[in-house]
Design an enzyme around this catalytic site. Structure first.
Site, short mmCIF file in Angstrom:
data_model
loop_
_atom_site.label_atom_id
_atom_site.label_comp_id
_atom_site.label_asym_id
_atom_site.label_seq_id
_atom_site.Cartn_x
_atom_site.Cartn_y
_atom_site.Cartn_z
N HIS A 193 19.18 -0.83 -3.06
CA HIS A 193 17.83 -0.42 -2.69
C HIS A 193 16.97 -1.64 -2.36
O HIS A 193 16.24 -1.64 -1.37
CB HIS A 193 17.19 0.38 -3.82
CG HIS A 193 15.81 0.86 -3.50
ND1 HIS A 193 15.58 1.96 -2.71
CD2 HIS A 193 14.59 0.35 -3.80
CE1 HIS A 193 14.28 2.13 -2.57
NE2 HIS A 193 13.64 1.16 -3.22
N CYS A 210 0.81 -1.21 0.00
CA CYS A 210 0.00 0.00 0.00
C CYS A 210 0.85 1.27 0.00
O CYS A 210 0.37 2.34 -0.32
CB CYS A 210 -0.95 -0.01 1.18
SG CYS A 210 -2.10 -1.36 1.01
#
Lengths: 450, 273
Positions: free
Chosen positions: A101, A51
């Site tokens: 990342h 989300c």
């Protein structure tokens, strides 16, 4: 060789309106992975969507074309119109930055709540989907597995995950320190504010099964009771309901304290001093601070809980630095493995290995045959050298030919395993089948089976 | 030989204590395992020392204050080792091992003159009397340690200032229920120990109660623990119960030291015997 690219947006890069659309897209049943066959420039693809974040991890030969294709895919998936400027919300990491990342995401260093544990599960789901759609091959396969083991390392070597950083979570942690297991504990909700609901949800997630709701408006009480499978009591009799509960969550809008020292003191005696934990998240406070002076009664108001969180935040920041170090270290290890996938180093490594074996064997043989003349020795040297060269000739030509194609990493990786070229640096990313990773893979296979 | 064993045992307990103190600061299972094992080795040597001593004397080594305290330390350590292996409450070691060292070292300052050999002390009654009392006291000593841990943790939570031990200490509930079990088991043992004492006294001196100082003090501590058990069963658990456990064991220590160092009676050196 191609590039590893990570393109996406998260809570830092995109405003809430865009993220709301993400949340909707998150629930959609269509997985963008099925589009991979239509993408010309993208080789491997993993799609992670939560989300607060949507990320595409992919490998491609041509950086620009591949990225353009993925951007279009993202736009379609999230349902943004062509006029929406997408680029400003996006980050694009290439090669080692992408690896780093991904490791940060997996170890929850990039999460909104630092160290929260869900993200790893979500990443594993994303990987499982990619395996099902067959969109991962040599590089991303290795990279994802590495990401899982980095996350595991971060979790075991730092305590980034062990400090509560939200009010409700801090309250649950405190309750655990008082009551141990929470399964058989009873919670009383006084007032039905949003915060109260949030905290109650946390307690329910921790296994609390008995809840009671007392609220001035009965409709809201019933609504909440339904959600938490709780009982309701009239608001005026909450003091008596307090007799049988262990935890009291209070968040009414009252201007004066509704629970006073004497109310609790007299009831504690009847409770036979069973500990009572008050969580007062109302402002102004519902519970007289003096109540905390009673034996076996603990009162925490919103500021106290905030204090716990601040302490933990500080600790988490320290732990995050440790975790970042692990991520950097593992990124470098992964780089070593990536580099080894090029044709030239692989060929050099094969030649070196063969030459080393030849030299060692010659040394042993010469030591046993002491009567050899220099000419004879030279002849044996030339013989063995020629043998090695001829044996390796075809494999090397094969590798050089494959180096021009997209399947190169697959063949290089295979060759390395075939010749066991990484045996010396057992530390490297190649060593993926070690016990830590093995566990991960086992778990993963089990989840796949389910 | 027994002196060497005794010193080795004391050293082992000391090393284990250091290990457990390190464990307070560094949460590593290996430190706990090492400390626990060293303590076990200490207990083995300690057992050896007591057996040698008893063999020399021809009776259980209980003739001096020193021997008594050493025997008690042994019962305490063995009780702890067993409880620890069943509970896995590792941090308990950090609070228990210093007590063991204190018992061992203070047994050195106890009077060493041997009471005149007495047939009274060879009876099975004495072993029953001493055994149950020592086991009860060892359990009370554990409850004492748990009480201190409880009070510490309670203080952190109550005052909302979380010291470095806060994350290391278990929940109040855990501490309280283990202490509860120690006390609930210890109290009947203590009662049995006192009853056998009185019965034996009635047998040999034809009177169960002889106004021996230790008898009076023992009865006083029994009353303390009776109150404590009542408090736990009828009034409730929690902070007061933890305080009482700490207070009760302090009373036991005073009884023991008082009876052996200051007061005279048939439990110490001269007296009736």
């Amino acid at each position: 060789m191609g590039h590893i690219v990570l393109l996406g947006m998260n809570h830092k890069s995109a405003p809430v309106e865009i993220r709301e659309q993400l949340a909707v897209a998150c629930k959609s049943a269509v997985n963008p992975l099925h589009m991979l066959p239509h993408l010309k420039d993208v080789d491997e693809l993993v799609f992670l969507s939560t989300c607060n974040r949507v990320e595409f991890l992919y490998t491609c030969g041509n950086l620009k074309d591949g990225t353009d294709e993925i951007k279009e895919l993202l736009r379609v998936h999230v349902g943004l119109s062509a006029s929406t400027p997408l680029d400003s919300y996006l980050y694009v990491y290439e090669d080692l930055d992408a690896v780093q990342h991904l490791f940060q995401v997996a170890s929850s260093l990039d999460s909104m709540v630092l160290g929260e544990p869900q993200i790893l599960g979500q990443l594993k789901d994303a990987y499982r989907d990619a395996v099902e759609f067959r969109t991962v091959k040599t590089i991303l396969n290795r990279l994802l597995h590495k990401a899982f083991s980095v996350a595991k390392r971060v979790r075991t070597e730092t305590c980034i995950g062990s400090c509560a950083v939200s009010v409700s979570y801090a309250a649950v942690e405190l309750a655990r320190k008082i009551f141990g297991e929470l399964q058989d504990k009873k919670v009383l909700l006084i007032g039905a504010g949003e915060m109260c609901e949030l905290a109650a949800g946390h307690f329910m997630a921790q296994g609390v099964r008995h809840m009671t709701v007392a609220n001035r408006t009965i409709e809201r009480a019933v609504e909440l009771a339904k959600r938490f499978r709780a009982d309701t009591v009239p608001f005026d009799s909450f003091l008596d309901a307090m007799m049988n509960v262990d935890i009291v969550l209070s968040s009414t809008g009252a201007q004066e304290p509704i629970i006073c020292y004497e109310d609790v003191r007299t009831r504690m005696r009847k409770r036979r001093s069973k500990p009572l934990f008050f969580i007062d998240i109302a402002v102004p406070r519902d519970i007289d601070p003096k109540v905390n002076q009673i034996d076996n009664v603990y009162v925490y108001d919103i500021d106290d809980l905030q204090g716990v969180i601040d302490l933990n935040r500080e600790e988490r920041r320290k732990q995050a630095q440790l975790a970042q170090h692990i991520v950097d270290e593992e990124t470098i290890k992964f780089k070593t493995w990536l580099n080894s996938l090029n044709a030239v180093p692989t060929i050099v490594a094969i030649r070196e290995k063969a030459e080393m074996i030849r030299k060692n064997e010659l040394k042993k043989t010469f030591a046993q045959l002491s009567g050899l003349s220099d000419r004879e020795k030279e002849a044996i040297e030339v013989l063995t050298g020629a043998m090695i060269k001829k044996i390796l000739h075809d494999p090397i030509v094969f590798l050089k030919k494959k180096a021009q194609r997209g399947t190169q990493p697959l063949f290089m990786d295979f060759t390395q395993q075939l010749f066991n070229l990484q045996e010396d640096n057992s530390d490297s990313a190649m060593n993926c089948d070690g016990p830590v990773n093995g566990d991960d893979e086992d778990n993963f296979l089990q989840t796949l089976k389910k | 030989m027994e002196a060497v064993f005794f010193v080795v045992a004391t050293l082992c307990y000391l090393i284990a204590t250091v290990g457990y103190l390190v464990y307070l600061f560094r949460d590593q299972a290996s430190i706990h395992v090492a400390s626990w094992s060293i303590m076990l080795i200490g207990a083995v040597f300690h057992t050896g020392a007591i057996i040698f001593r008893s063999a020399n004397l021809g009776q259980l080594a209980l003739t001096t204050g020193q021997e008594a305290l050493s025997l008690f330390a042994w019962v305490f350590v063995v009780t702890y080792l067993i409880v620890q292996s069943r509970l896995q409450l590792r941090i308990l070691g950090s609070f228990v091992s210093p007590l063991a060292v204190i018992f061992m070292l203070s047994s050195e300052i106890m009077p060493t003159h041997i009471m005149p050999k007495s047939e009274f002390l060879k009876s099975g009654w004495v072993i029953l009397h001493v055994g149950s009392l020592f086991l009860a006291n060892a359990l009370f000593a554990l409850a004492f340690s748990l009480g201190i841990m409880y009070l510490l943790q309670e203080r952190y939570i109550k005052h909302k200032s979380f010291g470095f031990l806060y994350p290391r200490l278990p929940s109040l509930k855990t501490l309280d229920s283990i202490a509860h079990h120690c006390l609930i088991t210890g109290f009947p043992l203590m009662t049995a120990g006192l009853v056998t004492g009185f019965a034996y006294a009635a047998l040999v001196w034809h009177s169960p109660w002889n106004w021996d100082p230790k008898e009076i003090l023992s009865l006083a501590t029994w009353v303390v623990y009776a109150v404590l058990v009542h408090e736990r069963l009828a009034v409730g658990r929690g902070r007061r119960a933890a305080w009482l456990a700490v207070f009760g064991f302090t009373a036991i220590l005073l009884t023991f030291l008082g009876a052996n160092l200051i007061l005279k009676g048939h439990h110490s050196i001269s007296g009736k015997i």
